[in-house]
Design an enzyme around this catalytic site. Structure first.
Site, PDB file in Angstrom:
ATOM      1  N   GLU A  85     -23.840  -8.998  -1.857  1.00 26.35           N
ATOM      2  CA  GLU A  85     -23.887  -7.785  -0.854  1.00 26.35           C
ATOM      3  C   GLU A  85     -24.274  -6.576  -1.609  1.00 26.35           C
ATOM      4  O   GLU A  85     -23.891  -6.341  -2.936  1.00 26.35           O
ATOM      5  CB  GLU A  85     -22.725  -7.542  -0.326  1.00 26.35           C
ATOM      6  CG  GLU A  85     -22.298  -8.805   0.443  1.00 26.35           C
ATOM      7  CD  GLU A  85     -20.884  -8.508   1.543  1.00 26.35           C
ATOM      8  OE1 GLU A  85     -21.205  -9.052   2.565  1.00 26.35           O
ATOM      9  OE2 GLU A  85     -20.165  -8.175   0.875  1.00 26.35           O
ATOM     10  N   CYS A 335     -15.534   0.330  -1.907  1.00 27.51           N
ATOM     11  CA  CYS A 335     -15.212  -0.363  -2.990  1.00 27.51           C
ATOM     12  C   CYS A 335     -14.389  -1.397  -3.231  1.00 27.51           C
ATOM     13  O   CYS A 335     -13.260  -1.146  -2.341  1.00 27.51           O
ATOM     14  CB  CYS A 335     -14.607   0.906  -3.923  1.00 27.51           C
ATOM     15  SG  CYS A 335     -15.618   2.410  -4.479  1.00 27.51           S
TER      16      CYS A 335
HETATM   17  N1  SAH Z   1     -16.665  -3.841 -11.969  1.00 24.77           N
HETATM   18  C1  SAH Z   1     -17.085  -2.394 -12.084  1.00 24.77           C
HETATM   19  C2  SAH Z   1     -17.791  -1.745 -10.909  1.00 24.77           C
HETATM   20  C3  SAH Z   1     -17.546  -2.512  -9.609  1.00 24.77           C
HETATM   21  S1  SAH Z   1     -15.979  -2.131  -8.617  1.00 24.77           S
HETATM   22  C4  SAH Z   1     -15.511  -1.705 -12.267  1.00 24.77           C
HETATM   23  O1  SAH Z   1     -14.513  -2.312 -12.169  1.00 24.77           O
HETATM   24  O2  SAH Z   1     -15.524  -0.388 -12.372  1.00 24.77           O
HETATM   25  C5  SAH Z   1     -16.292  -0.297  -8.242  1.00 24.77           C
HETATM   26  C6  SAH Z   1     -14.842   0.353  -8.134  1.00 24.77           C
HETATM   27  O3  SAH Z   1     -14.099  -0.003  -7.136  1.00 24.77           O
HETATM   28  C7  SAH Z   1     -14.091   0.224  -9.403  1.00 24.77           C
HETATM   29  O4  SAH Z   1     -13.297   1.549  -9.969  1.00 24.77           O
HETATM   30  C8  SAH Z   1     -12.939  -1.008  -8.916  1.00 24.77           C
HETATM   31  O5  SAH Z   1     -11.709  -0.659  -9.545  1.00 24.77           O
HETATM   32  C9  SAH Z   1     -12.717  -0.171  -7.482  1.00 24.77           C
HETATM   33  N2  SAH Z   1     -12.021  -1.130  -6.535  1.00 24.77           N
HETATM   34  C10 SAH Z   1     -11.979  -2.367  -6.619  1.00 24.77           C
HETATM   35  N3  SAH Z   1     -11.187  -2.902  -5.536  1.00 24.77           N
HETATM   36  C11 SAH Z   1     -10.664  -1.722  -4.775  1.00 24.77           C
HETATM   37  C12 SAH Z   1     -10.039  -1.613  -3.715  1.00 24.77           C
HETATM   38  N4  SAH Z   1      -9.862  -2.722  -2.984  1.00 24.77           N
HETATM   39  N5  SAH Z   1      -9.910  -0.326  -3.326  1.00 24.77           N
HETATM   40  C13 SAH Z   1     -10.424   0.699  -3.818  1.00 24.77           C
HETATM   41  N6  SAH Z   1     -11.306   0.661  -4.924  1.00 24.77           N
HETATM   42  C14 SAH Z   1     -11.656  -0.613  -5.660  1.00 24.77           C
END
Ligand code: SAH
Ligand code: SF4
Length: 349
Positions: A85, A335
């Site tokens: 996605e 996110c």
């Molecule tokens: N793998 C990378 C980039 C993708 S995730 C990373 O972890 O940074 C993008 C962001 O969304 C990251 O900061 C991650 O920790 C956050 N994230 C993951 N799951 C989430 C959720 N359920 N709610 C809010 N942020 C979340």
């Protein structure tokens, strides 16, 4: 778009060299969606190129658009049938941000992230990553939105620094003035915090923004939430970030998703303050508090007033902190919500 494949196809057809420039200008400058639209190309070249060097390396299967139009999510079917996605967001009037995926799934298994629940299926290629930008630019043109993408964030599915070569290739395409020509300051890469990857990224792309997903500033808690912390504990991550900011006075964004009762208590704020102060160049670290977006993981979002209280604690300690507005939840494109959606609900864009 694989320009090398296009060049090889044109060479095989004994087409003059300027044809490749015509293709490049049409694809990246005018964001055409098909070779049919490139009327300066002879018909036989158009047909040949459509087979040998398709403009997109995937088939967009479905685009979901939030009622206010500010969040859009597309499912993309890759050549091997796997799916990812990709998201387009409008965080403020006349500003558009594309959020790119870098892997099908993710190996790191952060316990609050839907992508993490999938495990890793495979890396995306550089072309599959940068084509997400091409795809959203084409969509914007077709929909009569503005023709410019303002920001690109590597915050979709997957861990960018665990697929370094492909991410680097895609960044070069985004930065190349003869391709997307997006300014480095308008691009951000988010990592779970892989120290070697951060060092390499600093060396290769000193102007591109770096975000680090912290989520806890104490090893026990962080190891529970972000299992990568067991391999790369906070002390190692801190050293990598200090080296990063030391190189070029570049800022680092620290992402912190607030999970109710888990990492949003007064003690957690104190741990975070101590951690960031311990980093030395504290003024170069900017904390982004993210409200947890619901996934099938057993967490609850911190309520807005508590999030503000948490923010105030950090502000009072002199840290730079914003609460990030979470967009995309209506299309399950916020996110942490992205998955390889193979639902049969097909609607061609
Ligand atoms: N793998 C990378 C980039 C993708 S995730 C990373 O972890 O940074 C993008 C962001 O969304 C990251 O900061 C991650 O920790 C956050 N994230 C993951 N799951 C989430 C959720 N359920 N709610 C809010 N942020 C979340
Ligand atoms: Fe992977 Fe990032 Fe999700 Fe963690 S938050 S599982 S690193 S995509």
């Amino acid at each position: 778009m694989d320009l090398k494949a296009a060049a090889a196809a044109l060479k095989g057809l004994h087409a003059p060299a300027f044809r490749l420039d015509q293709v490049r200008r049409a694809v990246y400058g005018q964001t055409v969606s098909s070779y049919e639209e490139i009327s300066v190309l002879p018909l036989d070249l158009r047909q040949e190129l459509a087979g040998a060097a398709p403009i997109l390396s995937f088939i967009p299967r479905e685009i979901k658009i939030a009622p206010d139009g500010r969040a859009r999510k597309a499912a993309l079917v890759l050549r091997d049938g796997k799916a990812v996605e990709t998201v387009l967001l409008k965080p403020s009037p006349q500003r558009w941000t594309a959020c790119l995926s870098t892997q099908v799934g993710c190996a790191f298994g952060c316990v609050f992230c839907a992508t993490g629940l999938m495990g890793l299926e495979r890396d995306l290629t550089g072309e599959e990553i940068s084509d997400q930008v091409l795809f959203w630019r084409q969509h914007m043109r077709r929909e009569g939105l503005q023709d410019r993408l303002d920001n690109v964030v590597y915050m979709g599915m997957g861990e960018p620094l665990a697929n370094y070569e492909a991410v680097a290739e895609s960044l070069r395409s985004l930065l190349d003035p003869r391709q997307h020509g997006i300014g480095a300051r308008h691009i951000s890469v988010s990592t779970v915090g892989i120290p070697d990857g951060i060092a390499r990224f600093a060396e290769d792309f000193p102007q591109v923004n770096l975000a680090v997903s912290l989520h806890a500033a104490q090893d026990d808690l962080r190891s529970r939430l972000v299992p990568a912390n067991r391999a790369f504990p906070l002390a190692k991550l801190a050293r990598a970030m200090e080296e990063y900011v030391g190189r070029g006075n570049r800022k680092v964004f620290l992402e912190y998703a607030l999970l109710s009762g888990v990492n949003d208590r007064a003690g957690d704020a104190q741990d975070l303050i101590a951690f960031v102060r311990g980093l030395g160049r504290t003024e170069l670290f900017h904390i982004n508090l993210i409200l947890y977006n619901p996934t099938q993981t057993p967490f609850e979002a911190t309520a807005e007033p508590e999030a503000r209280r948490f923010q105030k604690c950090l502000l009072d300690a002199g840290l730079k902190v914003t609460v990030r507005q979470s967009l995309g939840a209506e299309v399950r494109g916020a996110c942490g919500q992205l998955i390889a959606d193979r639902s049969p609900d097909v609607r061609q864009p």
